[in-house]
Design a protein around this motif. Structure first.
Motif, PDB file in Angstrom:
ATOM      1  N   GLU A  24       0.830  -1.188   0.000  1.00  0.00           N
ATOM      2  CA  GLU A  24       0.000   0.000   0.000  1.00  0.00           C
ATOM      3  C   GLU A  24       0.873   1.251   0.000  1.00  0.00           C
ATOM      4  N   ARG A  25       0.396   2.292  -0.669  1.00  0.00           N
ATOM      5  CA  ARG A  25       1.156   3.539  -0.773  1.00  0.00           C
ATOM      6  C   ARG A  25       1.508   4.052   0.634  1.00  0.00           C
ATOM      7  N   GLY A  26       2.786   4.366   0.826  1.00  0.00           N
ATOM      8  CA  GLY A  26       3.246   4.893   2.102  1.00  0.00           C
ATOM      9  C   GLY A  26       3.647   3.833   3.102  1.00  0.00           C
ATOM     10  N   ALA A  27       3.316   2.579   2.820  1.00  0.00           N
ATOM     11  CA  ALA A  27       3.669   1.498   3.741  1.00  0.00           C
ATOM     12  C   ALA A  27       5.106   1.060   3.510  1.00  0.00           C
ATOM     13  N   VAL A  28       5.676   0.393   4.503  1.00  0.00           N
ATOM     14  CA  VAL A  28       7.039  -0.122   4.389  1.00  0.00           C
ATOM     15  C   VAL A  28       7.064  -1.279   3.389  1.00  0.00           C
ATOM     16  N   MET A  29       8.061  -1.265   2.510  1.00  0.00           N
ATOM     17  CA  MET A  29       8.182  -2.326   1.516  1.00  0.00           C
ATOM     18  C   MET A  29       8.516  -3.651   2.195  1.00  0.00           C
ATOM     19  N   PHE A  30       8.012  -4.752   1.634  1.00  0.00           N
ATOM     20  CA  PHE A  30       8.311  -6.079   2.178  1.00  0.00           C
ATOM     21  C   PHE A  30       9.786  -6.403   1.963  1.00  0.00           C
ATOM     22  N   GLU A  31      10.429  -6.902   3.003  1.00  0.00           N
ATOM     23  CA  GLU A  31      11.823  -7.323   2.934  1.00  0.00           C
ATOM     24  C   GLU A  31      11.960  -8.673   3.609  1.00  0.00           C
ATOM     25  N   ALA A  32      12.907  -9.462   3.139  1.00  0.00           N
ATOM     26  CA  ALA A  32      13.164 -10.768   3.740  1.00  0.00           C
ATOM     27  C   ALA A  32      14.609 -11.167   3.483  1.00  0.00           C
ATOM     28  N   ALA A  33      15.184 -11.875   4.416  1.00  0.00           N
ATOM     29  CA  ALA A  33      16.544 -12.381   4.258  1.00  0.00           C
ATOM     30  C   ALA A  33      16.672 -13.709   4.992  1.00  0.00           C
ATOM     31  N   VAL A  34      17.494 -14.595   4.451  1.00  0.00           N
ATOM     32  CA  VAL A  34      17.693 -15.921   5.041  1.00  0.00           C
ATOM     33  C   VAL A  34      19.175 -16.263   5.020  1.00  0.00           C
ATOM     34  N   ARG A  35      19.630 -16.905   6.083  1.00  0.00           N
ATOM     35  CA  ARG A  35      21.007 -17.406   6.140  1.00  0.00           C
ATOM     36  C   ARG A  35      20.960 -18.822   6.703  1.00  0.00           C
ATOM     37  N   ARG A  36      21.600 -19.755   6.010  1.00  0.00           N
ATOM     38  CA  ARG A  36      21.551 -21.159   6.426  1.00  0.00           C
ATOM     39  C   ARG A  36      22.953 -21.722   6.623  1.00  0.00           C
ATOM     40  N   TRP A  37      23.101 -22.505   7.692  1.00  0.00           N
ATOM     41  CA  TRP A  37      24.321 -23.256   7.958  1.00  0.00           C
ATOM     42  C   TRP A  37      23.973 -24.742   8.032  1.00  0.00           C
ATOM     43  N   TRP A  38      24.945 -25.590   7.689  1.00  0.00           N
ATOM     44  CA  TRP A  38      24.802 -27.027   7.912  1.00  0.00           C
ATOM     45  C   TRP A  38      25.594 -27.410   9.146  1.00  0.00           C
ATOM     46  N   ILE A  39      24.950 -28.126  10.060  1.00  0.00           N
ATOM     47  CA  ILE A  39      25.635 -28.757  11.188  1.00  0.00           C
ATOM     48  C   ILE A  39      25.643 -30.241  10.865  1.00  0.00           C
TER      49      ILE A  39
END
Length: 334
Positions: A24-39
């Motif tokens: 919606e106009r004036g709303a914060v833009m959607f953001e996403a981030a992911v970080r993966r490690w293998w144990i």
């Protein structure tokens, strides 16, 4: 954006169908981030995202390779997670456990930061996890066992880039034990006969101490605990397990550690852990861990050479590319 976020989430976690509210106009833009490690064969995934929702239906379940138990820990923000009749409203410090084989849904109501630990059921069997596992289990964030697990994962995520293969394997085993400890301390786990959990725990310890002994059998376990062989089978059957299978899985786990940490020939390791036929050992190892003993050793040595945090995965988290790759994945913004 919803499609990009769905692809990212499905690749680094498990397959999901995802929806993102329209901008919606004036709303914060959607953001996403992911970080993966293998144990080793466990996946530790940190994620931040804006409001969104997702479901795992029959289609997503069929697209998932393998069976997993997932520990979801909320670091900041709020999220609702539901599976079956269980629904949990999570805030910072809360945690829930869900099952990859059953439909599930989530809804993020405000900017969220969370951590997920994906555990293959084959790994859970090594610590008798099925005795304590059911879908939709809340972990009480105020209990010491839950805090110990979450703080350990905090420390581990920072230390993984510097760990070699043997240290990663030790960290993997510690993670499993801490997870089971957190499950056992929960308030909403199904109860059984009062003495049964303690007796099963004693039998598990007996098996672990006698894995190198070819005579570790139901009869030997029964004799050591002063019960009948029928009782031994009943105790293990209560969690859907067979005594001989539990012993085999644990011997495979110890053989797996030795393959990574020693130069012993495969045949010698197979014999040491109760497999008289090397070919049978190789077939069994590959069926359980997804790679032959020789290939596993090569991959474990390659991963440990530079202390890289991305370890080889014995079971695919998703049907996507299984190559060791991402330690940081960020979604486009806007």
């Amino acid at each position: 954006m919803a499609e990009q976020w769905q692809d990212m989430l499905s690749t680094t976690h498990l397959p999901w169908s995802v929806a993102v509210p329209p901008h919606e106009r004036g709303a914060v833009m959607f953001e996403a981030a992911v970080r993966r490690w293998w144990i080793d064969d466990l996946a530790l995934v940190d994620c931040t995202c804006g409001p969104c929702s997702g479901t795992r239906t029959r289609r997503e379940l069929s697209d998932t390779d393998g069976e997993f138990v997932v520990v979801l820990i909320t670091l900041a923000g709020r999220e609702t997670v539901a599976q079956g009749e269980a629904e949990a409203g999570l805030k910072a410090g809360d945690a829930v456990v869900w099952d990859s084989t059953k439909p599930a849904r989530f809804a993020v109501s405000e900017p969220l930061s969370k951590r997920s630990l994906l555990i293959p059921r084959a790994a859970l069997d090594e610590v008798s996890g099925r005795a304590w596992m059911s879908g939709g289990v809340m972990l009480d964030g105020t209990k010491s066992a839950t805090r110990l697990l979450t703080s350990y994962l905090d420390t581990l995520s920072a230390a993984l880039p510097e760990l070699g293969s043997s240290s990663v394997n030790a960290a993997r085993n510690a993670t499993l034990e801490l997870f089971i400890g957190a499950l056992r301390s929960g308030n909403d786990l199904p109860t059984t006969a009062e003495a049964r959990p303690a007796l099963r725990a004693g039998m598990d310890r007996y098996i672990e101490r006698h894995l190198l002994n070819a005579t570790v059998t139901p009869a030997a376990i029964a004799h050591a605990h002063g019960v009948s062989v029928r009782t031994v089978h009943r105790i293990f059957n209560a969690t859907g397990q067979i005594v001989s299978e539990v012993i085999r899985v644990r011997r495979l786990a110890r053989a797996r550690e030795e393959l990574a940490d020693s130069d012993r020939p495969v045949a010698s390791i197979a014999h040491r852990w109760g497999f008289s036929d090397t070919s049978h050992f190789s077939r069994t190892f590959k069926a359980h861990h997804g790679s032959s003993p020789t290939d596993y050793r090569l991959l474990a040595r390659a991963d440990g050479s530079d202390g890289a945090p991305v370890q080889w995965a014995g079971a695919a988290v998703h049907r996507a590319d299984r190559r060791r790759r991402e330690t940081g994945v960020t979604a486009p913004q806007g």
